[in-house]
Design an enzyme around this catalytic site. Structure first.
Site, PDB file in Angstrom:
ATOM      1  N   PHE A 198       0.803  -1.222   0.000  1.00 17.58           N
ATOM      2  CA  PHE A 198       0.000   0.000   0.000  1.00 17.58           C
ATOM      3  C   PHE A 198       0.841   1.279   0.000  1.00 17.58           C
ATOM      4  CE2 PHE A 198      -1.976  -3.216   2.926  1.00 17.58           C
ATOM      5  CZ  PHE A 198      -2.641  -3.881   1.917  1.00 17.58           C
ATOM      6  N   CYS A 199       1.970   1.272  -0.677  1.00 16.80           N
ATOM      7  CA  CYS A 199       2.853   2.457  -0.734  1.00 16.80           C
ATOM      8  C   CYS A 199       3.192   2.958   0.671  1.00 16.80           C
ATOM      9  CB  CYS A 199       2.229   3.580  -1.564  1.00 16.80           C
ATOM     10  SG  CYS A 199       1.894   3.108  -3.259  1.00 16.80           S
TER      11      CYS A 199
END
Ligand code: PLP
Length: 406
Positions: free
Chosen positions: A359-360
């Site tokens: 998720f970055c």
């Protein structure tokens, strides 16, 4: 029949065909990545399209109507964020863009204090970062910040997320802001995940700047917002040099005066439809019963978290512990299953859309999974995330739980 509401989701009857031929309603449980569009946003775009024209550039009726609509959108967002005199609302492309803009507007030599719990959009843009380990509790966060600021000399800012895109946990922004302000340090809040779920007032959060994205706020037309104190923004070089950002240009290179106010950082033709759609959602949320929306979302959250206890091998991850208030985001670690494979099978066999990966937020996900690997956003390592909001139903949560159990 339910009455039509500006916050109804557009396209919530999307159907998908499963491998056995059964046709089911698609269960969208990936709002934290991009939320669906609501009627308010779609309606605002539809209304404006027949009158659409250039912004700030023409005397004709289309241009006049478009300029008015754009500036009214700015006023609505100012109200949504509680921006007042001395503040500025700049329309950007998204949160990443807003934070990069602000990073370039910091006075030279400013240190940025940031926790390792951040999305990369709030971890990477800062020129002189001091990275603090992701804390295990809100108290630990406040103490760590106090310690860090006591040791710092020279100008500094704190940047912090309002709510985690991985765990959904709400960060103790107000308490952190009080500490920061006691050292004369300004506070930037990445509200990408908070704004869709909570009112976001600069004043109540104790923030000097707020950034968020339209596509996470039910207005997927490519606009974002940076709202906050105007002085640094007015003193900084324009984010995009060009028309609109310049007040006057002489005959020789360097003979020019840059505009002040939002125009300074909105060079080129702005994203009118994006801004108007985003403002329409802000207005609809301001007029909505936020308590009822919050209660519905919390009921779904409780149902999902309770149900996960009966899913063998699944553990909900959290930084601050199970009691910390959250928005509608839950990430799950699996014992022995690949989250990316689970996500693929949820989509293919059950018509359910979730997200798998890191998720970055690689440092945070590594910390939560205690894994040493550092894959790319959306690769097979990491966690599985379910997230929801307006229009989400208990049926979708139950389908997810049943599918995970199977
Ligand atoms: N901040 C947080 C907390 C996010 O969750 C995201 C996106 O997932 C971003 C920033 C970046 O948002 P955008 O991709 O709209 O720039």
């Amino acid at each position: 029949m339910f009455p039509i509401s500006p916050l109804d989701v557009v396209g919530d009857d999307l159907k998908v065909t499963l491998p056995d031929g059964e046709v089911v309603r698609f269960a969208h449980l990936d709002y934290a990545a991009s939320a669906p569009c609501v009627r308010a946003a779609a309606g605002a775009v539809q209304d404006l399209l027949p009158r659409y024209g250039s912004v700030h550039r023409g005397t004709g009726v289309r241009s006049q109507a478009s300029t008015l609509a754009y500036e009214l959108a700015r006023d609505v967002v100012a109200e949504f964020t509680g921006a007042g005199p001395g503040d500025c609302v700049v329309f950007t492309r998204n949160t990443t863009d807003a934070l990069n803009l602000l990073a370039r507007a910091l006075p030279p030599g400013t240190t940025t204090v940031v926790f390792d719990g951040e999305h990369h959009a709030n971890l990477l843009p800062w020129p002189n970062p001091v990275r603090l380990p992701a804390p295990s509790s809100p108290d630990e966060a406040v103490e760590a910040l106090d310690r860090a600021l006591r040791q710092l000399t020279g100008p500094a800012v704190l940047t912090v997320t309002g709510a985690s895109n991985v765990t959904g946990e709400v960060w103790p922004v107000r308490r952190l802001a009080d500490v920061a302000h006691s050292y004369g340090v300004r506070v930037i809040v990445d509200a990408a995940q908070l704004a869709p779920h909570h009112p976001v007032s600069l004043h109540e959060l104790g923030a000097d700047y707020l950034a968020f994205s339209g596509h996470k706020l039910y207005a997927p037309f490519g606009a974002g917002v940076l709202a906050g104190r105007a002085d640094w923004l007015d003193a900084a070089p324009p984010y995009l040099a060009g028309g609109g950002a310049s007040a006057s240009v002489g005959d020789r290179p360097g003979e020019l005066t840059w505009a002040t106010g939002p125009a300074r950082h909105e060079g080129g033709t702005p994203n009118l439809l994006g801004a108007v759609a985003l403002a329409a959602v802000c207005e609809a949320l301001t007029g909505a019963d936020r308590t009822a929306l919050h209660d519905h979302e919390q009921a779904l959250l409780t149902r999902l978290r309770d149900g996960l206890r009966d899913v063998p091998g699944a553990t909900e991850v959290s930084l601050f512990g199970p009691e910390q208030p959250r928005v509608g985001i839950v990430s799950i670690a699996f014992d022995g299953s690949d989250p990316a494979e689970v996500a693929r099978r949820l989509a293919r066999d059950h018509g359910i859309g979730v997200r798998a990966g890191q998720f970055c937020a690689h440092p945070l996900v590594r910390r939560l999974t205690r894994s040493a690997s550092a894959g790319e956003c959306g690769t097979a390592t990491g966690l599985l995330r379910a997230s929801f909001g307006l229009g989400s139903t208990t049926d979708e949560v139950d389908r997810l739980l049943a599918a995970l159990r199977s």
